[in-house]
Design an enzyme around this catalytic site. Structure first.
Site, PDB file in Angstrom:
ATOM      1  N   SER A   1       0.822  -1.217   0.000  1.00 13.21           N
ATOM      2  CA  SER A   1       0.000   0.000   0.000  1.00 13.21           C
ATOM      3  C   SER A   1       0.850   1.258   0.000  1.00 13.21           C
ATOM      4  CB  SER A   1      -0.947  -0.021   1.205  1.00 13.21           C
ATOM      5  OG  SER A   1      -1.910  -1.044   1.033  1.00 13.21           O
TER       6      SER A   1
ATOM      7  N   ARG B   1     -14.270  -6.844 -10.009  1.00 13.49           N
ATOM      8  CA  ARG B   1     -14.133  -5.955  -8.856  1.00 13.49           C
ATOM      9  C   ARG B   1     -14.808  -4.610  -9.145  1.00 13.49           C
ATOM     10  NH1 ARG B   1      -8.373  -6.306  -5.899  1.00 13.49           N
ATOM     11  NH2 ARG B   1      -9.687  -5.420  -4.268  1.00 13.49           N
TER      12      ARG B   1
ATOM     13  N   SER C   1     -15.217   0.326  -1.540  1.00 13.29           N
ATOM     14  CA  SER C   1     -13.762   0.344  -1.345  1.00 13.29           C
ATOM     15  C   SER C   1     -13.253   1.742  -0.993  1.00 13.29           C
ATOM     16  CB  SER C   1     -13.029  -0.130  -2.603  1.00 13.29           C
ATOM     17  OG  SER C   1     -11.622  -0.019  -2.405  1.00 13.29           O
ATOM     18  N   SER C   2     -12.387   1.781   0.004  1.00 13.37           N
ATOM     19  CA  SER C   2     -11.734   3.052   0.365  1.00 13.37           C
ATOM     20  C   SER C   2     -10.805   3.521  -0.744  1.00 13.37           C
ATOM     21  CB  SER C   2     -10.907   2.840   1.633  1.00 13.37           C
ATOM     22  OG  SER C   2      -9.831   1.909   1.363  1.00 13.37           O
ATOM     23  N   GLN C   3     -10.429   2.595  -1.634  1.00 11.35           N
ATOM     24  CA  GLN C   3      -9.461   2.950  -2.673  1.00 11.35           C
ATOM     25  C   GLN C   3     -10.022   3.963  -3.661  1.00 11.35           C
ATOM     26  OE1 GLN C   3      -8.366  -0.937  -4.195  1.00 11.35           O
ATOM     27  NE2 GLN C   3      -6.772  -1.174  -2.663  1.00 11.35           N
TER      28      GLN C   3
ATOM     29  N   GLU D   1      -8.175  -6.418   5.167  1.00  6.69           N
ATOM     30  CA  GLU D   1      -7.122  -7.260   4.597  1.00  6.69           C
ATOM     31  C   GLU D   1      -6.527  -8.234   5.610  1.00  6.69           C
ATOM     32  OE1 GLU D   1      -4.412  -4.435   2.885  1.00  6.69           O
ATOM     33  OE2 GLU D   1      -3.159  -4.342   4.685  1.00  6.69           O
TER      34      GLU D   1
ATOM     35  N   HIS E   1     -12.889  -8.047  -2.654  1.00  6.35           N
ATOM     36  CA  HIS E   1     -11.431  -8.071  -2.709  1.00  6.35           C
ATOM     37  C   HIS E   1     -10.989  -8.971  -3.859  1.00  6.35           C
ATOM     38  CE1 HIS E   1     -10.500  -6.352   1.558  1.00  6.35           C
ATOM     39  NE2 HIS E   1     -10.969  -5.465   0.710  1.00  6.35           N
TER      40      HIS E   1
ATOM     41  N   ARG F   1     -14.096 -13.047  -0.411  1.00  6.38           N
ATOM     42  CA  ARG F   1     -13.343 -13.685   0.679  1.00  6.38           C
ATOM     43  C   ARG F   1     -14.267 -14.329   1.703  1.00  6.38           C
ATOM     44  NH1 ARG F   1      -8.262  -9.350   1.321  1.00  6.38           N
ATOM     45  NH2 ARG F   1      -6.902 -10.447  -0.160  1.00  6.38           N
TER      46      ARG F   1
HETATM   47  O1  LIG Z   1      -5.541   1.592  -0.296  1.00  2.00           O
HETATM   48  C1  LIG Z   1      -4.995   0.485  -0.117  1.00  2.00           C
HETATM   49  O2  LIG Z   1      -3.772   0.297  -0.262  1.00  2.00           O
HETATM   50  C2  LIG Z   1      -5.848  -0.654   0.338  1.00  2.00           C
HETATM   51  C3  LIG Z   1      -7.098  -0.397   0.824  1.00  2.00           C
HETATM   52  C4  LIG Z   1      -8.015  -1.442   1.297  1.00  2.00           C
HETATM   53  O3  LIG Z   1      -8.962  -1.676   0.288  1.00  2.00           O
HETATM   54  P1  LIG Z   1     -10.559  -1.785   0.591  1.00  2.00           P
HETATM   55  O4  LIG Z   1     -10.982  -0.476   1.164  1.00  2.00           O
HETATM   56  O5  LIG Z   1     -11.143  -2.074  -0.742  1.00  2.00           O
HETATM   57  O6  LIG Z   1     -10.693  -2.904   1.580  1.00  2.00           O
HETATM   58  C5  LIG Z   1      -7.257  -2.725   1.613  1.00  2.00           C
HETATM   59  O7  LIG Z   1      -8.181  -3.794   1.865  1.00  2.00           O
HETATM   60  C6  LIG Z   1      -6.328  -3.086   0.486  1.00  2.00           C
HETATM   61  O8  LIG Z   1      -5.660  -4.308   0.801  1.00  2.00           O
HETATM   62  C7  LIG Z   1      -5.278  -2.019   0.262  1.00  2.00           C
HETATM   63  C1  LIG Z   2      -7.619  -6.306  -0.912  1.00  2.00           C
HETATM   64  C2  LIG Z   2      -6.311  -6.378  -1.099  1.00  2.00           C
HETATM   65  O1  LIG Z   2      -5.631  -5.834  -2.160  1.00  2.00           O
HETATM   66  P1  LIG Z   2      -6.054  -4.827  -3.295  1.00  2.00           P
HETATM   67  O2  LIG Z   2      -7.474  -4.380  -3.042  1.00  2.00           O
HETATM   68  O3  LIG Z   2      -5.057  -3.673  -3.186  1.00  2.00           O
HETATM   69  O4  LIG Z   2      -5.912  -5.572  -4.607  1.00  2.00           O
HETATM   70  C3  LIG Z   2      -5.402  -7.064  -0.146  1.00  2.00           C
HETATM   71  O5  LIG Z   2      -4.159  -6.913  -0.327  1.00  2.00           O
HETATM   72  O6  LIG Z   2      -5.897  -7.738   0.778  1.00  2.00           O
END
Ligand SMILES: O=C(O)C1=C[C@@H](OP(=O)(O)O)[C@@H](O)[C@H](O)C1
Ligand SMILES: C=C(OP(=O)(O)O)C(=O)O
Length: 456
Positions: free
Chosen positions: A46, A148, A194-196, A345, A372, A376
């Site tokens: 990350s 996803r 997702s926070s992403q 995660e 994810h 999961r």
């Molecule tokens: O911003 C990041 O680096 C991540 C955010 C999280 O995603 P989610 O918010 O989709 O769970 C995490 O689970 C993922 O492994 C990495």
């Molecule tokens: C959810 C995960 O990864 P990513 O969403 O960054 O692919 C993880 O590493 O558990």
């Protein structure tokens, strides 16, 4: 450009597709004695992928010391290279590969294709960068990546006036028709999945003409520590970012400073090794544990004691000691009731731990981990129940009732954390065969070597 598409076995948690070719897969080693191990872990996925994006958008060259070299980080490098960023590898300082000098493009150029693999960080962090490039950039990835959710990124960029063509799919593949600039300004998105989506927009926002005033409109927001990580990496590069109220972030337009950074070890990838101390007995030490960090894996120091472990920190070495054995000779692992909405995660490895508890466990607040690398919740239930376990899917989580498990096939579904979870089970259950241990290369290509060294 040929998309290297990894097509994991079609996910069918309740099908009878559990047959395993007799000679396929990785036989997870069992622990034959309590552990007394010290393990060094490669860089954080990350942190590495945030710093790669910020270095590529910075106002000059900068160096990443001890970055992660894995499929996810190498896909990020290749994606940024496709947009015009240049890279120079240098002798490494972290013990797991080279350092990396990042030279930003004078002008980001599209007219390319980016393979996201199965990397959530690549598929959510790079489209905003592509919007700043001149020309079309097509994004695609593995079969699993196409499943996803991408709505937060796609609708967010479209609402900012970016010409993004996804044929209404809300998922990969799609094309960003970059014009070299993004107006920015006020934006509301639903980041429940997702926070992403939030992190991806914030990372590029300083380069938007008017910056970004971003609000989250959904009912829940997962993985808050990862958004904190985004904010901290931005501030370390002198970006003016604030969160005036929960679920709202404001980034002012301005330069992103070129800053050399050292990448911390990946504390979430320390999880299987630390959990091993409870399952196999003894103790495991992780070196390079940061005193201060935004990594969600740091929460293991508080979470593992809930299962009965003892944790000690000596300078930058964190040690997990197995619980006192139970009176009946059991491992002394306690059942737990945990809301892991911040730490999705960590769930797979902690569910494996719960399977060896002396009582039932419940994990909640994790409905989003269905999106994810694989679903999961369904995968964990399917694989543990396939070994005789008793795991029940809940609306937003899982319930685990520990029972004696038997050996058998364990599917990873191309998911690195499912693969390491199978390895944890195998410590105490002979005959667990992980079908695709190579999926650990997503974030930890050295996993089997480190695992076998831990057990030696
Ligand atoms: O911003 C990041 O680096 C991540 C955010 C999280 O995603 P989610 O918010 O989709 O769970 C995490 O689970 C993922 O492994 C990495
Ligand atoms: C959810 C995960 O990864 P990513 O969403 O960054 O692919 C993880 O590493 O558990």
């Amino acid at each position: 450009m040929q998309i290297s598409r990894y097509s994991a076995p079609e996910f069918d948690p309740y099908g009878d597709n559990r047959q395993q070719e007799p000679d396929a897969g990785w036989l997870a080693p069992t622990a034959t004695a309590p552990l007394e191990s010290v393990v060094a872990i490669p860089g954080s996925k990350s942190l590495t992928n945030r710093e790669l994006v910020l270095a590529a958008l910075a106002d000059g060259p900068s160096t990443l010391h001890a970055p992660l070299w894995s499929r996810d980080s190498e896909l990020m490098v290749e994606g940024l290279r496709a947009l015009g960023t240049r890279f120079e590898r240098m002798p490494g300082t972290g013990g797991f590969g080279d350092d990396l000098r990042v030279i930003p493009a004078d002008e980001l150029l599209g007219s390319t294709t980016i393979d996201c693999g199965l990397a959530g960080t690549v598929m959510r962090f790079l489209p905003p960068v592509a919007a700043l490039a001149l020309g079309p950039t097509t994004f695609d990835g593995d079969e699993g990546a196409r499943r996803r959710p991408m709505g937060g990124s796609i609708h967010g960029l479209q609402a900012l006036g970016v010409d993004l063509d996804d044929d209404g799919r809300g998922a990969l593949p799609f094309t960003v028709h970059g014009t070299g600039r993004v107006e920015g300004g006020e934006l509301a998105i639903d980041a429940s999945a997702s926070s992403q989506f939030v992190s991806g927009l914030l990372l590029s926002a300083a380069r938007f003409e008017r910056g970004l005033d971003l609000r989250h409109t959904g009912e829940r927001l997962p993985s808050l520590p990862h958004i904190e990580m985004t904010i901290e990496t931005l501030r370390a590069r002198r970006v003016d970012v604030a969160s005036p109220e929960p679920g709202r972030w404001v980034v002012e337009p301005g330069a992103i400073a070129a800053v050399d950074v050292a990448i911390e070890p990946d504390l979430s990838n320390a999880a299987p090794f630390l959990v091993a101390a409870l399952v196999a007995g003894g103790q495991v030490t992780i070196t390079g544990w940061p005193a201060q960090t935004t990594q969600v894996g740091a929460q293991l120091a508080q979470l593992l004691p809930r299962f009965g472990a003892r944790v000690s920190l000596d300078d930058d070495r964190l040690t997990v000691h197995a619980p006192e054995p139970a009176a009946d000779g059991g491992r002394g692992i306690r059942g737990v009731d945990l809301d892991l909405s911040e730490a999705g995660e960590l769930v797979p490895n902690l569910v494996a731990l719960a399977a060896f508890g002396d009582g039932p466990s419940t994990f909640s607040g994790i409905g989003h981990i269905r999106h994810h690398e694989t679903d999961r919740l369904a995968a964990l239930a399917a694989e543990l129940n396939g070994l005789g376990g008793r795991v029940t899917e809940l609306d937003d989580g899982l319930r685990v009732e520990p029972v004696a498990l038997t050996g058998g096939p364990w599917r990873a579904y191309a998911d690195h954390r499912m693969a390491t979870t199978g390895a944890i089970i195998g410590l105490a259950v002979p005959g667990v065969v992980v079908d695709d241990i190579g999926s650990t290369s997503k974030t930890l290509p050295q996993f089997t070597k480190l695992w076998e060294q831990m057990l030696a």
